[in-house]
Design an enzyme around this catalytic site. Structure first.
Site, mmCIF file in Angstrom:
data_model
loop_
_atom_site.group_PDB
_atom_site.id
_atom_site.type_symbol
_atom_site.label_atom_id
_atom_site.label_comp_id
_atom_site.label_asym_id
_atom_site.label_seq_id
_atom_site.Cartn_x
_atom_site.Cartn_y
_atom_site.Cartn_z
ATOM 1 N N HIS A 105 -17.941 -26.767 -2.686
ATOM 2 C CA HIS A 105 -16.567 -26.472 -3.089
ATOM 3 C C HIS A 105 -15.731 -26.067 -1.877
ATOM 4 O O HIS A 105 -15.993 -25.058 -1.231
ATOM 5 C CB HIS A 105 -16.517 -25.334 -4.120
ATOM 6 N N ASN A 128 -4.214 -35.317 -2.007
ATOM 7 C CA ASN A 128 -3.059 -34.445 -2.140
ATOM 8 C C ASN A 128 -3.459 -33.045 -1.700
ATOM 9 O O ASN A 128 -4.583 -32.606 -1.951
ATOM 10 C CB ASN A 128 -2.564 -34.422 -3.589
ATOM 11 N N HIS A 150 -10.477 -33.565 -3.219
ATOM 12 C CA HIS A 150 -10.795 -34.867 -3.800
ATOM 13 C C HIS A 150 -9.930 -35.933 -3.163
ATOM 14 O O HIS A 150 -8.774 -35.685 -2.834
ATOM 15 C CB HIS A 150 -10.616 -34.865 -5.323
ATOM 16 N N HIS A 180 -8.451 -39.767 -3.958
ATOM 17 C CA HIS A 180 -8.211 -40.780 -4.977
ATOM 18 C C HIS A 180 -8.467 -42.149 -4.341
ATOM 19 O O HIS A 180 -7.841 -42.486 -3.324
ATOM 20 C CB HIS A 180 -6.750 -40.750 -5.450
HETATM 21 P P1 AMP Z 1 -4.437 -34.151 -7.923
HETATM 22 O O1 AMP Z 1 -3.140 -34.154 -8.670
HETATM 23 O O2 AMP Z 1 -4.391 -34.890 -6.623
HETATM 24 O O3 AMP Z 1 -4.994 -32.753 -7.787
HETATM 25 O O4 AMP Z 1 -5.452 -34.987 -8.794
HETATM 26 C C1 AMP Z 1 -6.191 -34.442 -9.841
HETATM 27 C C2 AMP Z 1 -6.650 -35.593 -10.678
HETATM 28 O O5 AMP Z 1 -7.676 -35.127 -11.544
HETATM 29 C C3 AMP Z 1 -5.563 -36.193 -11.578
HETATM 30 O O6 AMP Z 1 -5.368 -37.565 -11.229
HETATM 31 C C4 AMP Z 1 -6.124 -36.028 -12.984
HETATM 32 O O7 AMP Z 1 -5.842 -37.123 -13.821
HETATM 33 C C5 AMP Z 1 -7.611 -35.879 -12.721
HETATM 34 N N1 AMP Z 1 -8.364 -35.161 -13.743
HETATM 35 C C6 AMP Z 1 -8.045 -33.967 -14.319
HETATM 36 N N2 AMP Z 1 -9.006 -33.596 -15.183
HETATM 37 C C7 AMP Z 1 -9.956 -34.565 -15.146
HETATM 38 C C8 AMP Z 1 -11.198 -34.771 -15.822
HETATM 39 N N3 AMP Z 1 -11.681 -33.891 -16.725
HETATM 40 N N4 AMP Z 1 -11.909 -35.895 -15.547
HETATM 41 C C9 AMP Z 1 -11.443 -36.793 -14.658
HETATM 42 N N5 AMP Z 1 -10.277 -36.659 -13.977
HETATM 43 C C10 AMP Z 1 -9.544 -35.566 -14.229
#
Ligand code: AMP
Length: 112
Positions: free
Chosen positions: A46, A85, A98, A100
């Site tokens: 983490h 992000n 993370h 994307h």
């Molecule tokens: P960010 O806005 O860059 O922090 O991206 C977070 C991403 O996590 C978003 O695209 C959400 O759609 C995705 N997300 C949130 N909860 C979950 C989940 N339980 N499983 C898969 N993706 C998720």
């Protein structure tokens, strides 16, 4: 981290659509996909964001996994986008680093 959403997905406490795992990295499909392929690639350790992960070698592990996943998902020929992000202005909503991985169509040229 106990109450981190992505740590819970890595531990299997919350369901995730896993596409890749090795000893350092975990990847699963985004729950709200913004492209035909939309995968989140996260370190098992983490760290909150790219600022915390950069000096620990964690980002390099995630990028290496992302390249492997991109090839496995058939994105290498036509290309893809790999973004992270960071913080409020970067619109980061989950505070576990993370990337994307987006592809499977011609993406917008807009970056912001
Ligand atoms: P960010 O806005 O860059 O922090 O991206 C977070 C991403 O996590 C978003 O695209 C959400 O759609 C995705 N997300 C949130 N909860 C979950 C989940 N339980 N499983 C898969 N993706 C998720």
């Amino acid at each position: 981290m106990d109450d981190c959403l992505f740590c819970k997905i890595i531990r299997g406490e919350i369901p995730g659509d896993k596409v890749f795992e090795n000893d350092k990295v975990f990847a699963f499909r985004d729950i709200h996909p913004q492209a035909p392929v939309h995968i989140l690639i996260v370190p098992k350790t983490h760290v909150a964001n790219v600022l915390e992960g950069a000096d620990k070698g964690i980002v390099a592990d995630v990028i290496a996994a992302a390249a492997q996943i991109a090839r496995e998902q058939g994105l290498a020929e036509n290309g893809f986008r790999l973004i992270t992000n960071c913080g409020r202005d970067g619109a980061q909503s989950v505070e576990h680093l993370h990337f994307h991985l987006l592809g499977g169509k011609k993406l917008s040229e807009e970056m912001a």
